[in-house]
Write a protein that holds these residues in place. Structure first.
Motif, PDB file in Angstrom:
ATOM      1  N   LYS A 220       0.837  -1.202   0.000  1.00  0.00           N
ATOM      2  CA  LYS A 220       0.000   0.000   0.000  1.00  0.00           C
ATOM      3  C   LYS A 220       0.876   1.258   0.000  1.00  0.00           C
ATOM      4  CE  LYS A 220      -3.876   2.378   0.468  1.00  0.00           C
ATOM      5  NZ  LYS A 220      -3.358   3.743   0.705  1.00  0.00           N
ATOM      6  N   GLU A 221       1.938   1.258   0.780  1.00  0.00           N
ATOM      7  CA  GLU A 221       2.832   2.406   0.817  1.00  0.00           C
ATOM      8  C   GLU A 221       3.543   2.595  -0.523  1.00  0.00           C
ATOM      9  OE1 GLU A 221       4.126   2.461   5.534  1.00  0.00           O
ATOM     10  OE2 GLU A 221       5.022   0.987   4.174  1.00  0.00           O
ATOM     11  N   ALA A 222       3.947   1.489  -1.136  1.00  0.00           N
ATOM     12  CA  ALA A 222       4.591   1.572  -2.454  1.00  0.00           C
ATOM     13  C   ALA A 222       3.642   2.177  -3.479  1.00  0.00           C
ATOM     14  CB  ALA A 222       5.050   0.185  -2.901  1.00  0.00           C
ATOM     15  N   GLU A 223       2.391   1.750  -3.438  1.00  0.00           N
ATOM     16  CA  GLU A 223       1.386   2.285  -4.365  1.00  0.00           C
ATOM     17  C   GLU A 223       1.162   3.779  -4.115  1.00  0.00           C
ATOM     18  OE1 GLU A 223      -3.303   1.627  -4.662  1.00  0.00           O
ATOM     19  OE2 GLU A 223      -2.168  -0.165  -5.236  1.00  0.00           O
ATOM     20  N   ASP A 224       1.094   4.164  -2.853  1.00  0.00           N
ATOM     21  CA  ASP A 224       0.907   5.585  -2.525  1.00  0.00           C
ATOM     22  C   ASP A 224       2.090   6.432  -2.989  1.00  0.00           C
ATOM     23  OD1 ASP A 224      -1.526   4.997  -1.377  1.00  0.00           O
ATOM     24  OD2 ASP A 224      -0.770   4.998   0.691  1.00  0.00           O
ATOM     25  N   LEU A 225       3.261   5.832  -3.062  1.00  0.00           N
ATOM     26  CA  LEU A 225       4.458   6.537  -3.531  1.00  0.00           C
ATOM     27  C   LEU A 225       4.542   6.581  -5.057  1.00  0.00           C
ATOM     28  CD1 LEU A 225       7.004   5.070  -0.958  1.00  0.00           C
ATOM     29  CD2 LEU A 225       6.442   7.505  -1.208  1.00  0.00           C
ATOM     30  N   GLY A 226       3.605   5.912  -5.716  1.00  0.00           N
ATOM     31  CA  GLY A 226       3.551   5.970  -7.170  1.00  0.00           C
ATOM     32  C   GLY A 226       4.138   4.773  -7.893  1.00  0.00           C
ATOM     33  N   PHE A 227       4.483   3.718  -7.162  1.00  0.00           N
ATOM     34  CA  PHE A 227       5.064   2.529  -7.790  1.00  0.00           C
ATOM     35  C   PHE A 227       3.972   1.537  -8.177  1.00  0.00           C
ATOM     36  CE2 PHE A 227       8.559   4.452  -5.590  1.00  0.00           C
ATOM     37  CZ  PHE A 227       9.628   4.258  -6.454  1.00  0.00           C
ATOM     38  N   HIS A 228       4.222   0.792  -9.243  1.00  0.00           N
ATOM     39  CA  HIS A 228       3.237  -0.147  -9.766  1.00  0.00           C
ATOM     40  C   HIS A 228       3.579  -1.594  -9.435  1.00  0.00           C
ATOM     41  CE1 HIS A 228      -0.349  -0.161 -12.374  1.00  0.00           C
ATOM     42  NE2 HIS A 228      -0.011  -1.413 -12.599  1.00  0.00           N
ATOM     43  N   ILE A 229       4.872  -1.899  -9.388  1.00  0.00           N
ATOM     44  CA  ILE A 229       5.306  -3.260  -9.077  1.00  0.00           C
ATOM     45  C   ILE A 229       6.193  -3.220  -7.848  1.00  0.00           C
ATOM     46  CG2 ILE A 229       6.621  -5.278  -9.847  1.00  0.00           C
ATOM     47  CD1 ILE A 229       5.980  -4.519 -12.711  1.00  0.00           C
ATOM     48  N   MET A 230       5.851  -4.034  -6.853  1.00  0.00           N
ATOM     49  CA  MET A 230       6.705  -4.228  -5.688  1.00  0.00           C
ATOM     50  C   MET A 230       7.425  -5.553  -5.885  1.00  0.00           C
ATOM     51  SD  MET A 230       5.626  -4.201  -1.691  1.00  0.00           S
ATOM     52  CE  MET A 230       6.498  -5.184  -0.475  1.00  0.00           C
ATOM     53  N   LEU A 231       8.707  -5.475  -6.185  1.00  0.00           N
ATOM     54  CA  LEU A 231       9.516  -6.652  -6.469  1.00  0.00           C
ATOM     55  C   LEU A 231      10.142  -7.172  -5.184  1.00  0.00           C
ATOM     56  CD1 LEU A 231      10.948  -8.580  -8.437  1.00  0.00           C
ATOM     57  CD2 LEU A 231      12.684  -6.805  -8.783  1.00  0.00           C
ATOM     58  N   CYS A 232       9.913  -8.452  -4.901  1.00  0.00           N
ATOM     59  CA  CYS A 232      10.516  -9.112  -3.735  1.00  0.00           C
ATOM     60  C   CYS A 232      11.395 -10.240  -4.270  1.00  0.00           C
ATOM     61  CB  CYS A 232       9.442  -9.639  -2.793  1.00  0.00           C
ATOM     62  SG  CYS A 232       8.340  -8.347  -2.169  1.00  0.00           S
ATOM     63  N   ALA A 233      12.522  -9.851  -4.834  1.00  0.00           N
ATOM     64  CA  ALA A 233      13.322 -10.773  -5.632  1.00  0.00           C
ATOM     65  C   ALA A 233      14.019 -11.845  -4.808  1.00  0.00           C
ATOM     66  CB  ALA A 233      14.358  -9.983  -6.439  1.00  0.00           C
ATOM     67  N   ASN A 234      14.409 -11.531  -3.580  1.00  0.00           N
ATOM     68  CA  ASN A 234      15.240 -12.436  -2.781  1.00  0.00           C
ATOM     69  C   ASN A 234      14.486 -13.235  -1.732  1.00  0.00           C
ATOM     70  OD1 ASN A 234      17.941  -9.978  -2.610  1.00  0.00           O
ATOM     71  ND2 ASN A 234      17.390 -11.371  -4.245  1.00  0.00           N
ATOM     72  N   THR A 235      13.236 -12.905  -1.466  1.00  0.00           N
ATOM     73  CA  THR A 235      12.522 -13.461  -0.305  1.00  0.00           C
ATOM     74  C   THR A 235      12.420 -14.977  -0.352  1.00  0.00           C
ATOM     75  OG1 THR A 235      11.241 -11.415  -0.223  1.00  0.00           O
ATOM     76  CG2 THR A 235      10.415 -13.285   1.051  1.00  0.00           C
ATOM     77  N   VAL A 236      12.042 -15.522  -1.503  1.00  0.00           N
ATOM     78  CA  VAL A 236      11.860 -16.972  -1.624  1.00  0.00           C
ATOM     79  C   VAL A 236      13.185 -17.700  -1.428  1.00  0.00           C
ATOM     80  CG1 VAL A 236      11.270 -18.826  -3.244  1.00  0.00           C
ATOM     81  CG2 VAL A 236       9.801 -16.807  -3.071  1.00  0.00           C
ATOM     82  N   LEU A 237      14.227 -17.224  -2.088  1.00  0.00           N
ATOM     83  CA  LEU A 237      15.544 -17.861  -1.969  1.00  0.00           C
ATOM     84  C   LEU A 237      16.019 -17.859  -0.529  1.00  0.00           C
ATOM     85  CD1 LEU A 237      18.229 -18.907  -3.423  1.00  0.00           C
ATOM     86  CD2 LEU A 237      18.979 -16.539  -3.160  1.00  0.00           C
ATOM     87  N   ARG A 238      15.899 -16.723   0.135  1.00  0.00           N
ATOM     88  CA  ARG A 238      16.439 -16.620   1.494  1.00  0.00           C
ATOM     89  C   ARG A 238      15.623 -17.433   2.490  1.00  0.00           C
ATOM     90  NH1 ARG A 238      17.821 -10.281   2.029  1.00  0.00           N
ATOM     91  NH2 ARG A 238      18.289 -10.911   4.173  1.00  0.00           N
ATOM     92  N   SER A 239      14.314 -17.550   2.249  1.00  0.00           N
ATOM     93  CA  SER A 239      13.517 -18.413   3.119  1.00  0.00           C
ATOM     94  C   SER A 239      13.885 -19.880   2.902  1.00  0.00           C
ATOM     95  CB  SER A 239      12.027 -18.184   2.876  1.00  0.00           C
ATOM     96  OG  SER A 239      11.658 -18.531   1.550  1.00  0.00           O
ATOM     97  N   ALA A 240      14.205 -20.243   1.650  1.00  0.00           N
ATOM     98  CA  ALA A 240      14.626 -21.616   1.364  1.00  0.00           C
ATOM     99  C   ALA A 240      15.947 -21.937   2.057  1.00  0.00           C
ATOM    100  CB  ALA A 240      14.760 -21.812  -0.148  1.00  0.00           C
ATOM    101  N   ILE A 241      16.893 -21.004   2.021  1.00  0.00           N
ATOM    102  CA  ILE A 241      18.187 -21.220   2.681  1.00  0.00           C
ATOM    103  C   ILE A 241      17.983 -21.462   4.173  1.00  0.00           C
ATOM    104  CG2 ILE A 241      20.368 -20.120   3.330  1.00  0.00           C
ATOM    105  CD1 ILE A 241      20.234 -18.663   0.591  1.00  0.00           C
ATOM    106  N   LYS A 242      17.139 -20.627   4.799  1.00  0.00           N
ATOM    107  CA  LYS A 242      16.913 -20.780   6.236  1.00  0.00           C
ATOM    108  C   LYS A 242      16.226 -22.106   6.538  1.00  0.00           C
ATOM    109  CE  LYS A 242      15.129 -18.558  10.373  1.00  0.00           C
ATOM    110  NZ  LYS A 242      14.695 -19.850  10.953  1.00  0.00           N
TER     111      LYS A 242
END
Length: 297
Positions: A220-242
């Motif tokens: 929601k904050e990203a959208e309010d700042l004018g962004f269209h895509i919130m990229l979470c590029a590393n989240t899946v990989l880092r959760s897999a490592i843990k």
């Protein structure tokens, strides 16, 4: 609707959306399973998982194409591909775009770093001239077979020349034909506002790296700042490592699987994810009569 048109439709919507990163067929399946509308084929994730090395430009076009084709084969939503620098100059970009289109990508992200590149949140990056990057974007636009294949232009200039140069470059990349802009690694909320205000009327990507240089914000904050895509590029990989580390720790320490069940998926969850039921349906349809005939013979 084709995957390319699905992505175009998402980009035309007023609301922002999250795109998680995936690095192989399994993680691509999981991203789609949870209802995300698109998948990001992360260059860092592919380098980390497939090569075992940091994101410092070691992967090749062939390796990326191989992973993307596997992702595309087992999913039905658009795939945005981290194309790094295009693996060379503007001529290399032509081959890169064509290769990724054939592999099933719906978008390519190209960046203005010197090759070999580094992760956008690493120190020590270098960038090419604005003119050279403009020509790379023009080459990408001219070489795509489907006009609905999305070209994403990323600039890493903020860390080297400051936010003003990054915004100037973003405007030039927009003028060159980029469909989406990605100003990497802004460090303050004020810079986030300046990016979308400084380059209006085009979708922007905001890359959320846990522990990285950019302050984390909600969708929601990203959208309010004018962004269209919130990229979470590393989240899946880092959760897999843990998760893997936690399971290996129990196995090593206890020398038993008795207490590991809360750390792993069930047998049924695994087979459902990898569509064993579909394989069984194919076996019933295509193999049964042949097996009976072989027995009779």
């Amino acid at each position: 609707m084709s995957k390319n048109l699905q992505l175009k439709s998402l980009l035309k919507q007023s609301n922002a959306f999250i795109v998680p990163g995936a690095y192989d067929g399994m993680t691509a399946r999981l991203v789609e399973e949870f209802g995300f509308p698109a998948i990001y084929a992360t260059g860092a994730g592919i380098s980390n998982s497939q090569l075992g090395w940091a994101d410092v430009g070691l992967t090749t076009l062939t390796e990326i194409v191989d992973v993307v084709s596997r992702m595309s084969d087992v999913t039905t939503v658009p795939i945005i591909v981290d194309g790094d620098t295009g693996f060379g100059n503007a001529i290399n970009v032509i081959r890169t775009v064509k290769s990724l289109e054939r592999a099933g990508a719906s978008a390519i992200q190209l960046e203005d770093q010197v090759s070999p590149k580094k992760c956008g949140h690493f120190n020590g990056k270098q960038i090419i001239s604005k003119t050279e990057m403009v020509n790379k974007i023009k080459a990408a636009v001219d070489s795509r077979r489907d006009e609905n294949f999305t070209i994403i232009a990323r600039t890493d200039a903020t860390a080297i020349n400051g936010i003003e140069d990054a915004i100037d470059r973003a405007n030039a990349y927009k003028e060159a034909g980029a469909d989406v802009l990605f100003v990497e690694a802004p460090t303050t909320i004020e810079q986030l506002r300046a990016i979308t205000a400084g380059v209006p009327n085009i979708p922007h990507i905001l890359n959320m790296v846990e522990g990285g240089k950019t302050p984390l914000v909600s969708l929601k904050e990203a959208e309010d700042l004018g962004f269209h895509i919130m990229l979470c590029a590393n989240t899946v990989l880092r959760s897999a490592i843990k998760g893997i580390r936690d399971s290996l720790d129990v196995l090593k320490r206890e020398q038993s699987q008795a207490n590991i069940h809360d750390l792993i998926c069930t047998w049924e969850e695994r087979q459902n994810l990898f569509k064993l039921h579909q394989v069984k349906d194919w076996e019933d349809k295509y193999l049964q009569d042949a097996e009976v005939e072989e027995v009779q013979t």
